[in-house]
Write a protein that holds these residues in place. Structure first.
Motif, PDB file in Angstrom:
ATOM      1  N   ILE A 206      10.146 -20.187   2.204  1.00 54.11           N
ATOM      2  CA  ILE A 206       8.819 -21.010   2.064  1.00 54.11           C
ATOM      3  C   ILE A 206       9.215 -22.580   2.563  1.00 54.11           C
ATOM      4  O   ILE A 206       8.216 -23.535   2.426  1.00 54.11           O
ATOM      5  N   PHE A 207      10.353 -22.877   2.904  1.00 55.27           N
ATOM      6  CA  PHE A 207      10.274 -24.143   3.598  1.00 55.27           C
ATOM      7  C   PHE A 207      10.564 -24.418   5.124  1.00 55.27           C
ATOM      8  O   PHE A 207      11.157 -23.752   5.696  1.00 55.27           O
ATOM      9  N   GLN A 208       9.284 -24.950   5.500  1.00 54.40           N
ATOM     10  CA  GLN A 208       9.121 -25.100   6.920  1.00 54.40           C
ATOM     11  C   GLN A 208      10.086 -26.515   7.469  1.00 54.40           C
ATOM     12  O   GLN A 208       9.877 -27.496   6.784  1.00 54.40           O
ATOM     13  N   VAL A 209      10.940 -26.397   8.180  1.00 57.75           N
ATOM     14  CA  VAL A 209      11.860 -27.263   8.819  1.00 57.75           C
ATOM     15  C   VAL A 209      10.950 -28.426   9.680  1.00 57.75           C
ATOM     16  O   VAL A 209      10.157 -27.896  10.575  1.00 57.75           O
ATOM     17  N   GLU A 210      11.138 -29.606   9.164  1.00 58.73           N
ATOM     18  CA  GLU A 210      10.287 -30.740   9.845  1.00 58.73           C
ATOM     19  C   GLU A 210      10.546 -30.603  11.318  1.00 58.73           C
ATOM     20  O   GLU A 210      11.782 -30.632  11.695  1.00 58.73           O
ATOM     21  N   GLY A 211       9.224 -31.076  11.885  1.00 58.23           N
ATOM     22  CA  GLY A 211       9.453 -30.960  13.354  1.00 58.23           C
ATOM     23  C   GLY A 211       9.416 -29.672  14.210  1.00 58.23           C
ATOM     24  O   GLY A 211       9.824 -29.531  15.365  1.00 58.23           O
ATOM     25  N   THR A 212       9.479 -28.587  13.493  1.00 57.80           N
ATOM     26  CA  THR A 212       9.494 -27.187  13.853  1.00 57.80           C
ATOM     27  C   THR A 212       8.148 -26.354  13.263  1.00 57.80           C
ATOM     28  O   THR A 212       7.682 -26.870  12.403  1.00 57.80           O
ATOM     29  N   THR A 213       7.980 -25.268  13.596  1.00 52.80           N
ATOM     30  CA  THR A 213       7.020 -24.490  13.223  1.00 52.80           C
ATOM     31  C   THR A 213       7.850 -23.064  12.312  1.00 52.80           C
ATOM     32  O   THR A 213       7.301 -22.161  12.022  1.00 52.80           O
ATOM     33  N   LEU A 214       9.083 -23.262  12.359  1.00 51.56           N
ATOM     34  CA  LEU A 214       9.939 -22.359  11.589  1.00 51.56           C
ATOM     35  C   LEU A 214      10.351 -22.746  10.112  1.00 51.56           C
ATOM     36  O   LEU A 214      10.588 -23.815   9.874  1.00 51.56           O
ATOM     37  N   THR A 215      10.692 -21.538   9.366  1.00 51.59           N
ATOM     38  CA  THR A 215      11.011 -21.710   8.205  1.00 51.59           C
ATOM     39  C   THR A 215      12.595 -21.670   8.150  1.00 51.59           C
ATOM     40  O   THR A 215      13.139 -21.178   9.350  1.00 51.59           O
ATOM     41  N   ALA A 216      13.250 -22.039   7.008  1.00 55.61           N
ATOM     42  CA  ALA A 216      14.858 -22.111   7.078  1.00 55.61           C
ATOM     43  C   ALA A 216      15.254 -20.492   7.213  1.00 55.61           C
ATOM     44  O   ALA A 216      16.338 -20.247   7.769  1.00 55.61           O
ATOM     45  N   ALA A 217      14.394 -19.699   6.874  1.00 52.87           N
ATOM     46  CA  ALA A 217      14.636 -18.144   6.679  1.00 52.87           C
ATOM     47  C   ALA A 217      14.546 -17.793   8.276  1.00 52.87           C
ATOM     48  O   ALA A 217      15.124 -16.795   8.379  1.00 52.87           O
ATOM     49  N   GLU A 218      14.121 -18.444   8.944  1.00 51.14           N
ATOM     50  CA  GLU A 218      13.840 -17.949  10.569  1.00 51.14           C
ATOM     51  C   GLU A 218      14.886 -18.326  11.374  1.00 51.14           C
ATOM     52  O   GLU A 218      15.028 -17.995  12.631  1.00 51.14           O
ATOM     53  N   LEU A 219      15.736 -19.042  10.847  1.00 50.40           N
ATOM     54  CA  LEU A 219      16.708 -19.873  11.701  1.00 50.40           C
ATOM     55  C   LEU A 219      17.879 -19.079  11.960  1.00 50.40           C
ATOM     56  O   LEU A 219      18.273 -18.178  11.033  1.00 50.40           O
ATOM     57  N   GLU A 220      18.674 -18.899  12.929  1.00 50.79           N
ATOM     58  CA  GLU A 220      19.955 -18.372  13.294  1.00 50.79           C
ATOM     59  C   GLU A 220      20.919 -19.193  12.241  1.00 50.79           C
ATOM     60  O   GLU A 220      20.863 -20.299  12.203  1.00 50.79           O
ATOM     61  N   PRO A 221      22.075 -18.462  11.804  1.00 45.84           N
ATOM     62  CA  PRO A 221      22.987 -19.073  10.924  1.00 45.84           C
ATOM     63  C   PRO A 221      23.719 -20.329  11.287  1.00 45.84           C
ATOM     64  O   PRO A 221      23.651 -21.627  10.685  1.00 45.84           O
ATOM     65  N   ALA A 222      23.887 -20.242  12.751  1.00 41.85           N
ATOM     66  CA  ALA A 222      24.549 -21.452  13.244  1.00 41.85           C
ATOM     67  C   ALA A 222      23.662 -22.685  13.435  1.00 41.85           C
ATOM     68  O   ALA A 222      23.932 -23.705  12.988  1.00 41.85           O
TER      69      ALA A 222
END
Length: 199
Positions: free
Chosen positions: A158-174
């Protein structure tokens, strides 16, 4: 030869994240569960106090250098809550999903959805270390209206990363490790350990 280092957490997600973050350094990261470290009351009033409490306790019970993390999410519209109570926001034994569901409920109808993850890392050479190495970093973003993504842990969906449309849960680990509050704090901690000749 790598130095054994105890990680003062029982959180499997954090153990995995730390192992990735420290992969290039001469440390073997061991979770405190491997040593049957007893639980300790996190009765500090700040992330820094709680991280020190956890690191000192793990170092005392294992006899090894310890690293502890205290982190959480601060929401502007909720005056910084859940903050240091992030892990137990929905109760002492709440699951991550119960915690973020409660936060989404608290945020219903809120126009200001700004939030940030905070992370404090503490490294102690031993339990009586008078000058623990401390690093603190944050990660700005906002609270979504619904969860997205299957990665990460905690409040990531539920945390949308600033400057993106993605949540932290949608990011690749790296990608996450390069940008997150924990990744940034770890970089600062490593720099500080090098400066002190520990690394």
């Amino acid at each position: 030869m790598s130095q054994r280092l105890v990680l003062a957490t029982g959180n499997a997600g954090k153990v995995k994240e730390f192992a990735q973050l420290l992969a290039d350094f001469p440390f073997t990261v061991l979770p405190q569960s491997q040593f049957n470290v007893s639980s300790v009351a996190e009765d500090g009033t700040t992330f820094v106090e709680n991280a020190i409490i956890k690191a000192r306790h793990a170092a005392r019970e294992t006899g090894l250098p310890a690293i502890a993390d205290d982190s959480g999410i601060e929401v502007d519209a909720l005056n910084g809550r859940p903050g240091i109570y992030s892990a137990r926001y929905a109760g002492d034994n709440a699951t991550a999903e119960q915690n973020w569901q409660k936060l989404l409920l608290a945020m219903e109808g809120q126009a200001d959805r700004r939030a940030r993850f905070q992370c404090v890392l503490v490294f102690m050479r031993h339990a009586d270390d008078p000058s623990p190495v401390i690093a603190q970093a944050s990660w700005e973003g906002s609270i979504t209206t619904a969860p997205k993504g299957n990665g990460g842990h905690g409040y990531d969906p539920i945390f949308q990363v600033e400057g993106t449309t993605l949540t932290a849960a949608e990011l690749e680990p790296a990608q996450k490790n390069a940008n997150s509050h924990r990744g940034k704090a770890m970089g600062m901690l490593i720099d500080a350990l090098k400066a002190k000749g520990i690394l």
